[in-house]
Design a protein around this motif. Structure first.
Motif, PDB file in Angstrom:
ATOM      1  N   TRP A 174      16.563  -2.741  39.793  1.00  0.00           N
ATOM      2  CA  TRP A 174      16.953  -2.501  38.394  1.00  0.00           C
ATOM      3  C   TRP A 174      17.555  -3.794  37.852  1.00  0.00           C
ATOM      4  N   ARG A 175      16.757  -4.493  37.033  1.00  0.00           N
ATOM      5  CA  ARG A 175      17.207  -5.779  36.503  1.00  0.00           C
ATOM      6  C   ARG A 175      18.109  -5.578  35.291  1.00  0.00           C
ATOM      7  N   ARG A 176      18.654  -6.678  34.774  1.00  0.00           N
ATOM      8  CA  ARG A 176      19.555  -6.624  33.634  1.00  0.00           C
ATOM      9  C   ARG A 176      18.813  -6.999  32.359  1.00  0.00           C
ATOM     10  N   GLY A 177      19.303  -6.492  31.256  1.00  0.00           N
ATOM     11  CA  GLY A 177      18.740  -6.843  29.960  1.00  0.00           C
ATOM     12  C   GLY A 177      19.405  -8.075  29.383  1.00  0.00           C
ATOM     13  N   VAL A 178      18.873  -8.540  28.263  1.00  0.00           N
ATOM     14  CA  VAL A 178      19.466  -9.680  27.563  1.00  0.00           C
ATOM     15  C   VAL A 178      19.315  -9.443  26.064  1.00  0.00           C
ATOM     16  N   ASP A 179      20.303  -9.861  25.313  1.00  0.00           N
ATOM     17  CA  ASP A 179      20.268  -9.723  23.861  1.00  0.00           C
ATOM     18  C   ASP A 179      19.490 -10.905  23.290  1.00  0.00           C
ATOM     19  N   SER A 180      18.186 -10.724  23.125  1.00  0.00           N
ATOM     20  CA  SER A 180      17.334 -11.828  22.681  1.00  0.00           C
ATOM     21  C   SER A 180      17.380 -12.030  21.166  1.00  0.00           C
ATOM     22  N   VAL A 181      18.164 -11.215  20.467  1.00  0.00           N
ATOM     23  CA  VAL A 181      18.416 -11.459  19.044  1.00  0.00           C
ATOM     24  C   VAL A 181      19.609 -12.387  18.890  1.00  0.00           C
ATOM     25  N   ARG A 182      20.680 -12.065  19.603  1.00  0.00           N
ATOM     26  CA  ARG A 182      21.855 -12.945  19.557  1.00  0.00           C
ATOM     27  C   ARG A 182      21.539 -14.303  20.181  1.00  0.00           C
ATOM     28  N   PHE A 183      20.934 -14.293  21.364  1.00  0.00           N
ATOM     29  CA  PHE A 183      20.608 -15.544  22.043  1.00  0.00           C
ATOM     30  C   PHE A 183      19.194 -15.936  21.641  1.00  0.00           C
ATOM     31  N   HIS A 184      19.093 -16.903  20.731  1.00  0.00           N
ATOM     32  CA  HIS A 184      17.813 -17.225  20.097  1.00  0.00           C
ATOM     33  C   HIS A 184      17.796 -18.709  19.717  1.00  0.00           C
ATOM     34  N   PRO A 185      16.624 -19.362  19.824  1.00  0.00           N
ATOM     35  CA  PRO A 185      16.541 -20.793  19.476  1.00  0.00           C
ATOM     36  C   PRO A 185      16.957 -21.109  18.038  1.00  0.00           C
ATOM     37  N   SER A 289      17.592 -18.378  24.673  1.00  0.00           N
ATOM     38  CA  SER A 289      17.953 -19.389  23.683  1.00  0.00           C
ATOM     39  C   SER A 289      16.937 -20.521  23.605  1.00  0.00           C
ATOM     40  N   GLY A 290      15.894 -20.439  24.442  1.00  0.00           N
ATOM     41  CA  GLY A 290      14.837 -21.441  24.415  1.00  0.00           C
ATOM     42  C   GLY A 290      15.180 -22.732  25.129  1.00  0.00           C
ATOM     43  N   ILE A 291      16.054 -22.623  26.147  1.00  0.00           N
ATOM     44  CA  ILE A 291      16.530 -23.815  26.859  1.00  0.00           C
ATOM     45  C   ILE A 291      15.976 -23.824  28.287  1.00  0.00           C
ATOM     46  N   PRO A 292      15.426 -24.958  28.756  1.00  0.00           N
ATOM     47  CA  PRO A 292      14.975 -25.032  30.148  1.00  0.00           C
ATOM     48  C   PRO A 292      16.168 -24.956  31.095  1.00  0.00           C
ATOM     49  N   VAL A 293      15.932 -24.395  32.270  1.00  0.00           N
ATOM     50  CA  VAL A 293      17.014 -24.099  33.204  1.00  0.00           C
ATOM     51  C   VAL A 293      16.799 -24.816  34.529  1.00  0.00           C
ATOM     52  N   VAL A 294      17.889 -25.370  35.061  1.00  0.00           N
ATOM     53  CA  VAL A 294      17.907 -25.884  36.426  1.00  0.00           C
ATOM     54  C   VAL A 294      18.891 -25.012  37.204  1.00  0.00           C
ATOM     55  N   GLY A 295      18.443 -24.460  38.336  1.00  0.00           N
ATOM     56  CA  GLY A 295      19.311 -23.580  39.100  1.00  0.00           C
ATOM     57  C   GLY A 295      19.001 -23.614  40.576  1.00  0.00           C
ATOM     58  N   PRO A 296      19.884 -23.019  41.397  1.00  0.00           N
ATOM     59  CA  PRO A 296      19.698 -23.046  42.853  1.00  0.00           C
ATOM     60  C   PRO A 296      18.588 -22.123  43.306  1.00  0.00           C
ATOM     61  N   ALA A 297      17.829 -22.553  44.270  1.00  0.00           N
ATOM     62  CA  ALA A 297      16.706 -21.778  44.798  1.00  0.00           C
ATOM     63  C   ALA A 297      17.205 -20.768  45.825  1.00  0.00           C
ATOM     64  N   VAL A 298      18.006 -19.825  45.342  1.00  0.00           N
ATOM     65  CA  VAL A 298      18.570 -18.795  46.207  1.00  0.00           C
ATOM     66  C   VAL A 298      19.012 -17.628  45.328  1.00  0.00           C
TER      67      VAL A 298
END
Length: 378
Positions: A174-185, A289-298
């Protein structure tokens, strides 16, 4: 349906558990259900109105981390649950209050759904300088709660695999949702960018708690990347030490609401450093928000970041690898735009409404199963 949500955290706390329980309660009310939230009392009274009835039980600050409050033992928990006459008990990131909630549900003969969200065992290892004793004790507590639940919901594939490997049955995703109206480019703010990067630097941002397990210190090497400005958004017990470790970074403190949305959208790269994320909501918010992400591979980031598609995955706790990935993206605006657009497209449909409906389906399945078991027993 009547639902009791027993949670280790709830607003005004700002963290993934508090946020997901708030969104769940809001969605249940919108769908015509009747939730009750039972949560630790905050240090200061909440400012806004709650979406449903909320009972705050006595709590104390966690030693060394006052932003986290833990519920004190109370015999009233079972009475509170029984008085609501729930069809199902939802245990949000159960460990202390949630463990007592599970015992109460068993005594009352109520089905329970346990939502795994916090890597308690990993935190125990981190805070005990690598000792396996705290980690083993944490897994014993987690198994006791989750094995008793009718269903465990995991936020990501790696989290589900970890739970299963530690002997926890009936695990579902069960994944989480995101507010894609508030967080927007569209919230990208050029005036804000000029304020944060007066020299036209590429803005690289971290958003989240400033705590040892988040390993924000690995951003130190990124500070040396030419033409980059590092922005740290959040607060926590590690803030003083991080200001010393990251002398060139801009610390903005805790930000929320529309202000946070503008900061996300005004970044050029989002960098997440935590190696113990079961999901990582801030990655989703950056992608929306339309931003590329760098994150840990875990952990959770493995499910969220499409390597060389929406961002870059790097070795956990490796500051040099993180800096190299940031440098790659800083030097390639077209690639940043492509990754950002792909990330936005990927999470746009992951609304809290859609994941809330999935959760209601899980409730219905465990309630139905419990009713069938009772019929057979009768």
């Amino acid at each position: 349906m009547r639902v009791v949500l027993v949670t280790e955290s709830f607003p005004p706390d700002i963290n993934g558990v508090a946020h997901s329980v708030l969104r769940t309660a809001e969605h249940l009310v919108r769908r015509g259900h009747h939730p009750l939230v039972i949560a630790p009392a905050p240090a200061t009274p909440p400012a806004g109105a709650d979406p449903c009835p909320v009972v705050r039980v006595p709590a104390m600050p966690l030693p060394g981390y006052p932003q986290v409050r833990i519920a004190l033992p109370s015999r009233k928990l079972e009475q509170l649950i029984a008085a609501h006459r729930p069809d199902v008990v939802h245990l949000a990131s159960p460990f202390l209050l949630g463990a007592r909630g599970m015992v109460a549900a068993e005594r009352l003969g109520l089905p329970a759904v346990a939502v795994y969200q916090t890597d308690i065992a990993g935190y125990a290892r981190a805070y005990r300088a690598g000792s396996s004793l705290g980690e083993a004790a944490a897994w014993r507590r987690l198994r006791a709660v989750h094995c008793a639940a009718d269903r465990t919901l995991a936020p990501s594939t790696p989290a589900a695999q970890d739970l299963t490997a530690h002997g926890i049955p009936r695990v579902h995703l069960w994944r989480r949702g995101v507010d894609s109206v508030r967080f927007h480019p569209r919230h990208r703010d050029q005036a804000l960018r000029r304020e944060l990067a007066p020299g036209g630097e590429v803005l690289v941002g971290y958003v989240g708690r400033l705590a040892p397990e988040k390993r924000v210190d690995v951003l130190a090497q990124t500070l040396a990347v030419p033409g980059v400005r590092v922005v740290v958004i959040g607060d926590g017990p590690s803030e003083v030490s991080l200001r010393a470790a990251l002398p060139g970074a801009l610390f903005l403190g805790r930000r929320t609401g529309d202000e946070l949305a503008s900061l996300y959208a005004s970044l050029d790269v989002f960098a997440h450093t935590g190696p113990m994320e079961t999901f990582c909501q801030t990655i989703q918010e950056a992608m929306a928000s339309g931003i590329p992400v760098v994150g840990p591979a875990v952990g959770g980031p493995l499910d969220l970041i499409g390597h060389h598609r929406t961002g870059l995955l790097v070795r956990p706790r490796d500051g040099d690898a993180l800096a190299r990935a940031v440098a790659e993206l800083a030097a390639d605006p077209e690639r940043r735009a492509r990754y950002g657009a792909a990330g936005r497209a990927e999470v746009e449909s992951r609304t809290w409404q859609s994941v809330g409906d999935e959760l209601i389906e899980h409730y219905g399945q465990v309630v139905g199963r419990s009713a069938r078991v009772l019929d057979v027993a009768a």
